[in-house]
Design a protein around this motif. Structure first.
Motif, PDB file in Angstrom:
ATOM      1  N   GLN A 101       0.944  -1.260  -0.070  1.00 30.62           N
ATOM      2  CA  GLN A 101       0.116  -0.012  -0.179  1.00 30.62           C
ATOM      3  C   GLN A 101       0.995   1.308  -0.141  1.00 30.62           C
ATOM      4  OE1 GLN A 101      -3.229   0.205  -0.413  1.00 30.62           O
ATOM      5  NE2 GLN A 101      -4.139  -1.423   0.724  1.00 30.62           N
ATOM      6  N   MET A 102       1.838   1.127   0.848  1.00 28.42           N
ATOM      7  CA  MET A 102       2.687   2.451   0.970  1.00 28.42           C
ATOM      8  C   MET A 102       3.553   2.509  -0.468  1.00 28.42           C
ATOM      9  SD  MET A 102       5.308   3.796   3.737  1.00 28.42           S
ATOM     10  CE  MET A 102       4.161   4.021   5.071  1.00 28.42           C
ATOM     11  N   ALA A 103       3.848   1.374  -1.244  1.00 27.25           N
ATOM     12  CA  ALA A 103       4.714   1.564  -2.319  1.00 27.25           C
ATOM     13  C   ALA A 103       3.787   2.193  -3.317  1.00 27.25           C
ATOM     14  CB  ALA A 103       5.274   0.028  -2.607  1.00 27.25           C
ATOM     15  N   MET A 104       2.666   1.747  -3.417  1.00 24.87           N
ATOM     16  CA  MET A 104       1.786   2.303  -4.713  1.00 24.87           C
ATOM     17  C   MET A 104       1.467   3.978  -4.421  1.00 24.87           C
ATOM     18  SD  MET A 104      -0.949  -0.840  -5.391  1.00 24.87           S
ATOM     19  CE  MET A 104      -1.702  -0.681  -3.864  1.00 24.87           C
ATOM     20  N   MET A 105       1.783   4.349  -3.333  1.00 23.20           N
ATOM     21  CA  MET A 105       1.618   5.743  -2.930  1.00 23.20           C
ATOM     22  C   MET A 105       3.005   6.449  -3.717  1.00 23.20           C
ATOM     23  SD  MET A 105       0.368   5.881   0.746  1.00 23.20           S
ATOM     24  CE  MET A 105      -0.847   5.026   1.657  1.00 23.20           C
ATOM     25  N   LEU A 106       3.986   5.926  -4.079  1.00 20.63           N
ATOM     26  CA  LEU A 106       5.317   6.304  -4.215  1.00 20.63           C
ATOM     27  C   LEU A 106       5.681   5.907  -5.725  1.00 20.63           C
ATOM     28  CD1 LEU A 106       7.146   5.223  -1.329  1.00 20.63           C
ATOM     29  CD2 LEU A 106       6.396   7.426  -1.479  1.00 20.63           C
ATOM     30  N   GLY A 107       4.862   5.125  -6.312  1.00 21.63           N
ATOM     31  CA  GLY A 107       5.418   4.911  -7.766  1.00 21.63           C
ATOM     32  C   GLY A 107       3.923   4.139  -8.854  1.00 21.63           C
ATOM     33  N   HIS A 108       4.460   4.253  -9.761  1.00 16.11           N
ATOM     34  CA  HIS A 108       3.118   3.260 -10.638  1.00 16.11           C
ATOM     35  C   HIS A 108       3.218   1.968 -10.358  1.00 16.11           C
ATOM     36  CE1 HIS A 108       1.538   1.491 -14.157  1.00 16.11           C
ATOM     37  NE2 HIS A 108       0.774   2.317 -14.174  1.00 16.11           N
ATOM     38  N   SER A 109       4.405   1.171 -10.111  1.00 18.17           N
ATOM     39  CA  SER A 109       4.498   0.011  -9.790  1.00 18.17           C
ATOM     40  C   SER A 109       5.503  -0.467  -8.762  1.00 18.17           C
ATOM     41  CB  SER A 109       4.845  -1.006 -11.194  1.00 18.17           C
ATOM     42  OG  SER A 109       6.009  -0.411 -11.746  1.00 18.17           O
ATOM     43  N   TYR A 110       5.408  -1.738  -8.231  1.00 14.67           N
ATOM     44  CA  TYR A 110       6.316  -1.909  -7.071  1.00 14.67           C
ATOM     45  C   TYR A 110       6.917  -3.258  -7.241  1.00 14.67           C
ATOM     46  CZ  TYR A 110       2.770  -4.386  -4.824  1.00 14.67           C
ATOM     47  OH  TYR A 110       1.666  -5.404  -4.481  1.00 14.67           O
ATOM     48  N   GLY A 111       7.874  -3.821  -6.731  1.00 14.72           N
ATOM     49  CA  GLY A 111       8.423  -5.175  -6.682  1.00 14.72           C
ATOM     50  C   GLY A 111       8.630  -5.473  -5.353  1.00 14.72           C
ATOM     51  N   VAL A 112       8.730  -6.905  -5.231  1.00 19.51           N
ATOM     52  CA  VAL A 112       9.386  -7.453  -3.868  1.00 19.51           C
ATOM     53  C   VAL A 112      10.353  -8.203  -4.056  1.00 19.51           C
ATOM     54  CG1 VAL A 112       8.506  -8.781  -1.840  1.00 19.51           C
ATOM     55  CG2 VAL A 112       6.702  -7.439  -3.240  1.00 19.51           C
ATOM     56  N   VAL A 113      11.360  -7.989  -3.091  1.00 22.90           N
ATOM     57  CA  VAL A 113      12.529  -8.983  -2.853  1.00 22.90           C
ATOM     58  C   VAL A 113      12.321  -9.466  -1.862  1.00 22.90           C
ATOM     59  CG1 VAL A 113      14.869  -8.731  -2.745  1.00 22.90           C
ATOM     60  CG2 VAL A 113      13.732  -7.159  -4.177  1.00 22.90           C
ATOM     61  N   THR A 114      12.241 -10.926  -1.783  1.00 27.33           N
ATOM     62  CA  THR A 114      12.111 -11.940  -0.735  1.00 27.33           C
ATOM     63  C   THR A 114      13.099 -12.845  -0.365  1.00 27.33           C
ATOM     64  OG1 THR A 114      10.385 -13.091   0.535  1.00 27.33           O
ATOM     65  CG2 THR A 114      10.579 -13.428  -1.664  1.00 27.33           C
ATOM     66  N   THR A 115      13.058 -13.835   0.314  1.00 33.95           N
ATOM     67  CA  THR A 115      14.098 -15.007   0.702  1.00 33.95           C
ATOM     68  C   THR A 115      14.070 -15.952  -0.454  1.00 33.95           C
ATOM     69  OG1 THR A 115      12.260 -15.902   2.098  1.00 33.95           O
ATOM     70  CG2 THR A 115      13.660 -14.367   3.184  1.00 33.95           C
ATOM     71  N   LEU A 116      13.614 -16.954  -0.345  1.00 37.64           N
ATOM     72  CA  LEU A 116      13.851 -18.116  -0.996  1.00 37.64           C
ATOM     73  C   LEU A 116      12.638 -18.046  -2.157  1.00 37.64           C
ATOM     74  CD1 LEU A 116      14.104 -21.144   1.338  1.00 37.64           C
ATOM     75  CD2 LEU A 116      15.778 -20.010   0.205  1.00 37.64           C
ATOM     76  N   ASP A 117      12.957 -18.763  -3.601  1.00 35.89           N
ATOM     77  CA  ASP A 117      12.018 -18.678  -4.358  1.00 35.89           C
ATOM     78  C   ASP A 117      10.720 -19.032  -4.173  1.00 35.89           C
ATOM     79  OD1 ASP A 117      11.691 -18.244  -7.456  1.00 35.89           O
ATOM     80  OD2 ASP A 117      11.382 -20.372  -7.290  1.00 35.89           O
ATOM     81  N   ARG A 118      10.697 -20.237  -3.452  1.00 36.49           N
ATOM     82  CA  ARG A 118       9.339 -21.037  -3.099  1.00 36.49           C
ATOM     83  C   ARG A 118       8.433 -19.913  -2.348  1.00 36.49           C
ATOM     84  NH1 ARG A 118      10.065 -25.531   1.059  1.00 36.49           N
ATOM     85  NH2 ARG A 118       7.816 -25.446   1.040  1.00 36.49           N
ATOM     86  N   ALA A 119       8.947 -18.703  -1.922  1.00 37.87           N
ATOM     87  CA  ALA A 119       8.276 -17.922  -1.173  1.00 37.87           C
ATOM     88  C   ALA A 119       7.310 -16.959  -1.970  1.00 37.87           C
ATOM     89  CB  ALA A 119       8.834 -17.039  -0.192  1.00 37.87           C
ATOM     90  N   VAL A 120       7.900 -16.973  -3.307  1.00 41.47           N
ATOM     91  CA  VAL A 120       7.304 -16.094  -4.542  1.00 41.47           C
ATOM     92  C   VAL A 120       5.804 -16.241  -4.641  1.00 41.47           C
ATOM     93  CG1 VAL A 120       7.498 -15.305  -6.744  1.00 41.47           C
ATOM     94  CG2 VAL A 120       9.412 -15.602  -5.555  1.00 41.47           C
ATOM     95  N   PRO A 121       5.250 -17.512  -4.833  1.00 40.00           N
ATOM     96  CA  PRO A 121       3.740 -17.913  -5.149  1.00 40.00           C
ATOM     97  C   PRO A 121       3.133 -17.412  -3.875  1.00 40.00           C
ATOM     98  CG  PRO A 121       5.018 -19.764  -5.819  1.00 40.00           C
ATOM     99  CD  PRO A 121       5.968 -18.667  -5.275  1.00 40.00           C
ATOM    100  N   GLN A 122       3.501 -17.677  -2.711  1.00 39.02           N
ATOM    101  CA  GLN A 122       2.712 -17.568  -1.471  1.00 39.02           C
ATOM    102  C   GLN A 122       2.497 -15.952  -1.377  1.00 39.02           C
ATOM    103  OE1 GLN A 122       4.596 -19.510   1.778  1.00 39.02           O
ATOM    104  NE2 GLN A 122       2.818 -18.743   3.355  1.00 39.02           N
ATOM    105  N   ILE A 123       3.540 -14.945  -1.715  1.00 39.61           N
ATOM    106  CA  ILE A 123       3.550 -13.708  -1.617  1.00 39.61           C
ATOM    107  C   ILE A 123       2.675 -13.349  -2.761  1.00 39.61           C
ATOM    108  CG2 ILE A 123       4.755 -11.511  -1.908  1.00 39.61           C
ATOM    109  CD1 ILE A 123       7.276 -12.919  -0.644  1.00 39.61           C
ATOM    110  N   ARG A 124       2.641 -13.938  -4.000  1.00 43.50           N
ATOM    111  CA  ARG A 124       2.051 -13.452  -4.853  1.00 43.50           C
ATOM    112  C   ARG A 124       0.328 -13.645  -4.626  1.00 43.50           C
ATOM    113  NH1 ARG A 124       3.854 -12.105  -9.882  1.00 43.50           N
ATOM    114  NH2 ARG A 124       1.985 -12.286 -10.770  1.00 43.50           N
ATOM    115  N   ASP A 125       0.024 -14.757  -4.126  1.00 47.78           N
ATOM    116  CA  ASP A 125      -1.343 -15.215  -3.486  1.00 47.78           C
ATOM    117  C   ASP A 125      -1.752 -14.123  -2.515  1.00 47.78           C
ATOM    118  OD1 ASP A 125      -1.266 -17.384  -5.258  1.00 47.78           O
ATOM    119  OD2 ASP A 125      -1.229 -18.721  -3.778  1.00 47.78           O
ATOM    120  N   ARG A 126      -0.989 -13.787  -1.674  1.00 46.34           N
ATOM    121  CA  ARG A 126      -1.293 -12.835  -0.739  1.00 46.34           C
ATOM    122  C   ARG A 126      -1.567 -11.548  -1.203  1.00 46.34           C
ATOM    123  NH1 ARG A 126      -3.546 -13.567   4.410  1.00 46.34           N
ATOM    124  NH2 ARG A 126      -3.942 -11.339   4.897  1.00 46.34           N
ATOM    125  N   LEU A 127      -0.967 -11.080  -1.837  1.00 44.61           N
ATOM    126  CA  LEU A 127      -1.190  -9.744  -2.787  1.00 44.61           C
ATOM    127  C   LEU A 127      -2.386  -9.720  -3.690  1.00 44.61           C
ATOM    128  CD1 LEU A 127       2.738  -8.904  -4.002  1.00 44.61           C
ATOM    129  CD2 LEU A 127       1.295  -7.857  -1.941  1.00 44.61           C
TER     130      LEU A 127
END
Length: 247
Positions: A101-127
């Motif tokens: 939510q805060m990132a979207m106030m600062l730019g048109h698009s945002y990206g997430v840098v996380t830990t292991l690649d296996r966490a990526v689908p879980q984060i995308r599902d949450r978003l």
């Protein structure tokens, strides 16, 4: 006001780092209380550990007997927030949603840098569930496990910066979100290495949103989706301590 910051894993050293950042960004007059579950995984890297952690977090909240005005859940994309919203009558902030939510106030698009690649689908599902995925340019893993983040902070920063550059250059992100509570305190160093690009720390974002909600006298609606749990027998619950009345 008092803000409870709850690390979803049982690693006390990570709780301490999260507490330090929360205290650093909190306004004068805000007290930070930080803790972790009394049982559960030492780190969360997948759905199995995530659901165990959700139960442990709700167990901790059910038996927590100190007053607080807002809750910050310091896991990035782990389940359990909705249960906490039902259980509590104070604002509940999730660091993944707060960061986005805060990132979207600062730019048109945002990206997430996380830990292991296996966490990526879980984060995308949450978003996606939160309605925040449309403006997410990409989510990328660093290849570092959660506990590795603490082992060598210099290497951690280098790997986060390298991954963030991929999210910016290949995915088109204009703002970077640090996708793990264990990355707390690294925002300024990562931003500087990226030439001043906005970098959002979810713990910091959630604390500031919590202060705003409490200051405005706002909290979770109990009208429908997050109505209090219906009174019923839950066998063996809670696992820790006593069970206070659920209101």
């Amino acid at each position: 006001m008092r803000i409870l910051v709850l690390n979803p894993n049982t690693t006390a050293a990570m709780t301490a780092g999260i507490r330090d950042l929360a205290e650093a960004v909190a306004s004068p007059g805000t007290t930070i209380v930080a803790t972790e579950p009394l049982w559960g995984p030492e780190s969360i890297e997948g759905h199995f550990e995530g659901y165990l952690s959700a139960a442990a977090v709700l167990d901790r909240l059910t038996t927590f007997d100190e007053p607080f005005d807002a809750l910050v859940m310091a896991g990035f994309g782990e389940p359990g927030r909705e249960g906490a919203q039902e259980l509590l009558d104070v604002p509940v902030l999730d660091i993944a949603e707060s960061a986005a939510q805060m990132a979207m106030m600062l730019g048109h698009s945002y990206g997430v840098v996380t830990t292991l690649d296996r966490a990526v689908p879980q984060i995308r599902d949450r978003l996606l569930t939160a309605g925040l995925l449309a403006r997410c340019a990409g989510v990328r893993g660093t290849g570092l496990g959660v506990l590795e983040l603490e082992a060598d902070r210099e290497r951690t920063v280098e790997v986060i910066v390298a991954t963030a550059r991929e999210v910016v250059e290949r995915d088109g992100a204009e703002v970077i979100c640090l996708g793990c509570g264990g990355m707390a305190g690294l925002r300024e160093r990562v931003s500087k290495a990226l030439g001043g690009l906005p970098v959002v720390d979810g713990v910091a974002a959630a604390v500031k949103f919590a202060e705003a909600l409490v200051g405005l006298g706002l909290s979770t609606s109990k009208a429908r989706a997050f109505a209090p749990p219906r009174p019923k027998t839950i066998t063996g619950w809670p696992l820790s301590g006593r069970r206070p009345d659920i209101r």
